[in-house]
Motif scaffolding. Structure first.
Motif, PDB file in Angstrom:
ATOM      1  N   ASP A   1       0.821  -1.213   0.000  1.00  0.00           N
ATOM      2  CA  ASP A   1       0.000   0.000   0.000  1.00  0.00           C
ATOM      3  C   ASP A   1       0.855   1.263   0.000  1.00  0.00           C
ATOM      4  O   ASP A   1       0.464   2.296  -0.557  1.00  0.00           O
ATOM      5  CB  ASP A   1      -0.918   0.021   1.228  1.00  0.00           C
ATOM      6  CG  ASP A   1      -2.027  -1.021   1.153  1.00  0.00           C
ATOM      7  OD1 ASP A   1      -2.312  -1.499   0.036  1.00  0.00           O
ATOM      8  OD2 ASP A   1      -2.593  -1.368   2.214  1.00  0.00           O
ATOM      9  N   LEU A   2       2.035   1.168   0.629  1.00  0.00           N
ATOM     10  CA  LEU A   2       2.921   2.332   0.726  1.00  0.00           C
ATOM     11  C   LEU A   2       3.958   2.356  -0.399  1.00  0.00           C
ATOM     12  O   LEU A   2       4.790   3.271  -0.437  1.00  0.00           O
ATOM     13  CB  LEU A   2       3.638   2.328   2.088  1.00  0.00           C
ATOM     14  CG  LEU A   2       2.734   2.398   3.330  1.00  0.00           C
ATOM     15  CD1 LEU A   2       3.567   2.301   4.597  1.00  0.00           C
ATOM     16  CD2 LEU A   2       1.923   3.690   3.326  1.00  0.00           C
ATOM     17  N   ASP A   3       3.902   1.362  -1.299  1.00  0.00           N
ATOM     18  CA  ASP A   3       4.863   1.258  -2.394  1.00  0.00           C
ATOM     19  C   ASP A   3       6.291   1.189  -1.855  1.00  0.00           C
ATOM     20  O   ASP A   3       7.192   1.872  -2.322  1.00  0.00           O
ATOM     21  CB  ASP A   3       4.712   2.443  -3.367  1.00  0.00           C
ATOM     22  CG  ASP A   3       5.418   2.178  -4.695  1.00  0.00           C
ATOM     23  OD1 ASP A   3       5.606   0.995  -5.044  1.00  0.00           O
ATOM     24  OD2 ASP A   3       5.791   3.163  -5.375  1.00  0.00           O
ATOM     25  N   VAL A   4       6.458   0.341  -0.845  1.00  0.00           N
ATOM     26  CA  VAL A   4       7.754   0.156  -0.196  1.00  0.00           C
ATOM     27  C   VAL A   4       8.189  -1.293  -0.392  1.00  0.00           C
ATOM     28  O   VAL A   4       7.381  -2.222  -0.264  1.00  0.00           O
ATOM     29  CB  VAL A   4       7.672   0.480   1.312  1.00  0.00           C
ATOM     30  CG1 VAL A   4       8.934   0.022   2.035  1.00  0.00           C
ATOM     31  CG2 VAL A   4       7.436   1.964   1.530  1.00  0.00           C
ATOM     32  N   GLU A   5       9.465  -1.499  -0.688  1.00  0.00           N
ATOM     33  CA  GLU A   5      10.029  -2.841  -0.847  1.00  0.00           C
ATOM     34  C   GLU A   5      10.998  -3.099   0.299  1.00  0.00           C
ATOM     35  O   GLU A   5      12.113  -2.562   0.324  1.00  0.00           O
ATOM     36  CB  GLU A   5      10.754  -2.961  -2.179  1.00  0.00           C
ATOM     37  CG  GLU A   5      11.297  -4.359  -2.473  1.00  0.00           C
ATOM     38  CD  GLU A   5      10.194  -5.378  -2.702  1.00  0.00           C
ATOM     39  OE1 GLU A   5      10.376  -6.545  -2.316  1.00  0.00           O
ATOM     40  OE2 GLU A   5       9.142  -5.002  -3.275  1.00  0.00           O
ATOM     41  N   PRO A   6      10.596  -3.911   1.311  1.00  0.00           N
ATOM     42  CA  PRO A   6      11.521  -4.181   2.417  1.00  0.00           C
ATOM     43  C   PRO A   6      12.735  -4.978   1.936  1.00  0.00           C
ATOM     44  O   PRO A   6      12.607  -5.887   1.114  1.00  0.00           O
ATOM     45  CB  PRO A   6      10.675  -4.989   3.406  1.00  0.00           C
ATOM     46  CG  PRO A   6       9.505  -5.480   2.633  1.00  0.00           C
ATOM     47  CD  PRO A   6       9.308  -4.586   1.463  1.00  0.00           C
ATOM     48  N   THR A   7      13.907  -4.620   2.432  1.00  0.00           N
ATOM     49  CA  THR A   7      15.147  -5.302   2.051  1.00  0.00           C
ATOM     50  C   THR A   7      15.706  -6.163   3.172  1.00  0.00           C
ATOM     51  O   THR A   7      16.630  -6.950   2.950  1.00  0.00           O
ATOM     52  CB  THR A   7      16.204  -4.268   1.642  1.00  0.00           C
ATOM     53  OG1 THR A   7      16.418  -3.358   2.724  1.00  0.00           O
ATOM     54  CG2 THR A   7      15.753  -3.493   0.409  1.00  0.00           C
ATOM     55  N   GLY A   8      15.174  -6.006   4.389  1.00  0.00           N
ATOM     56  CA  GLY A   8      15.695  -6.745   5.536  1.00  0.00           C
ATOM     57  C   GLY A   8      15.025  -8.091   5.739  1.00  0.00           C
ATOM     58  O   GLY A   8      14.105  -8.470   5.024  1.00  0.00           O
TER      59      GLY A   8
END
Length: 290
Positions: A58-65
């Protein structure tokens, strides 16, 4: 990003615990700092990993952790693993389904363990259903207390409410929709039926609903089907004095005696003003002199 929290492998001996408040309904309430943290945190401890990924979409965020589950049933067992990450120099971002971690949600045990280990704990502030409900309740908010979820069983619930019957601060409760009617019925039975209250349902969401009125009216309404997340705000008791300690009673008598009032009269007057038995004031004076 100005004001952002820099995540990664830290130079010091350990990483940090970062408690991150997530939206309680509207994804648009997420802060820029939260978005940056979700994208860059080395470890994300999430109450529900699926809901975390949905929020990220929804926030257009791609987690990398690395994403690990961190919910009520596994919280105690997960803390040692998270401490290992922290001791290895990795920051751990803690997020729950909505609102602030550790407020009736996972987080407290990790914070306590981190504090004991000398590990830094910080916070990304944001939405909170407690303060949101208080703000819209129409009840006094200069002093309040948060009581979380009441006990499930009526007998235990009534005993918990009896301990709060003389609480003068505004109180905030969480309640499950299927228990709301029973909880309100017990509130009416223990508190006065006309005690002002506000039922806040699905805060910030499309079907947000806020009902204000006496407890008896809310209890009658809740007898029907209720759905969604519930925050219940209840006004404090009125006409209730704070209980005085023996030292305070003795000090009151001493001040009156120092002003020239006979001690017997001073004891009687303090008992009247404090609304306690004269014997209790007398015993406090004797104990203080002893």
């Amino acid at each position: 990003m100005d004001g952002a929290v820099a995540f990664g492998i830290v130079d010091g001996p350990s990483g940090r615990v970062v408690l991150a408040a997530t939206p309680i309904g509207q994804p648009g309430d997420a802060s820029a700092r939260l978005c940056d943290a979700l994208a860059t945190a080395p470890v994300l401890a999430a109450e529900d990993t699926r809901r975390l990924l949905r929020l990220c979409r929804d926030l257009d965020v791609e987690p990398t952790g690395r994403i690990v589950s961190f919910f009520d049933a596994n919280e105690s067992g997960r803390v040692p693993q998270l401490l290992e990450f922290l001791h290895a120099g990795e920051d751990v971002l803690v997020v729950t389904d909505a609102g602030m971690p550790s407020v009736s949600d996972p987080g407290y045990r990790l914070v306590a363990a981190a504090v004991d280990a000398g590990i830094e704990v910080t916070c990304l502030p944001g939405p909170s259903s407690v303060t949101t409900a208080l703000a819209v309740s129409g009840l006094p908010v200069d002093r309040f207390c948060f009581e979380g979820f009441l006990p499930r069983k009526s007998g235990e619930r009534r005993r918990a409410l009896e301990a709060l019957a003389t609480e003068r601060r505004t109180m905030v409760f969480f309640e499950a929709p299927h228990r709301l009617a029973d909880a309100l019925a017990d509130l009416v039975a223990v508190f006065e039926a006309e005690r002002p209250a506000a039922m806040c349902r699905e805060l910030t969401k499309t079907h947000e609903e806020i009902r204000r009125g006496p407890l008896a009216d809310l209890a009658a309404w809740a007898a029907g089907e209720v759905r969604g997340e519930i925050c219940l705000v209840v006004g404090g008791a009125t006409g209730v004095r704070d209980a005085a300690t023996p030292d305070e009673l003795a000090a009151d008598v001493a001040r009156r005696a120092a002003a020239g009032q006979p001690r017997k009269e001073a004891i009687a007057e303090v008992a009247r003003v404090r609304e306690v038995p004269k014997r209790e004031v007398f015993d406090a004076v004797v104990t203080a002199k002893g």
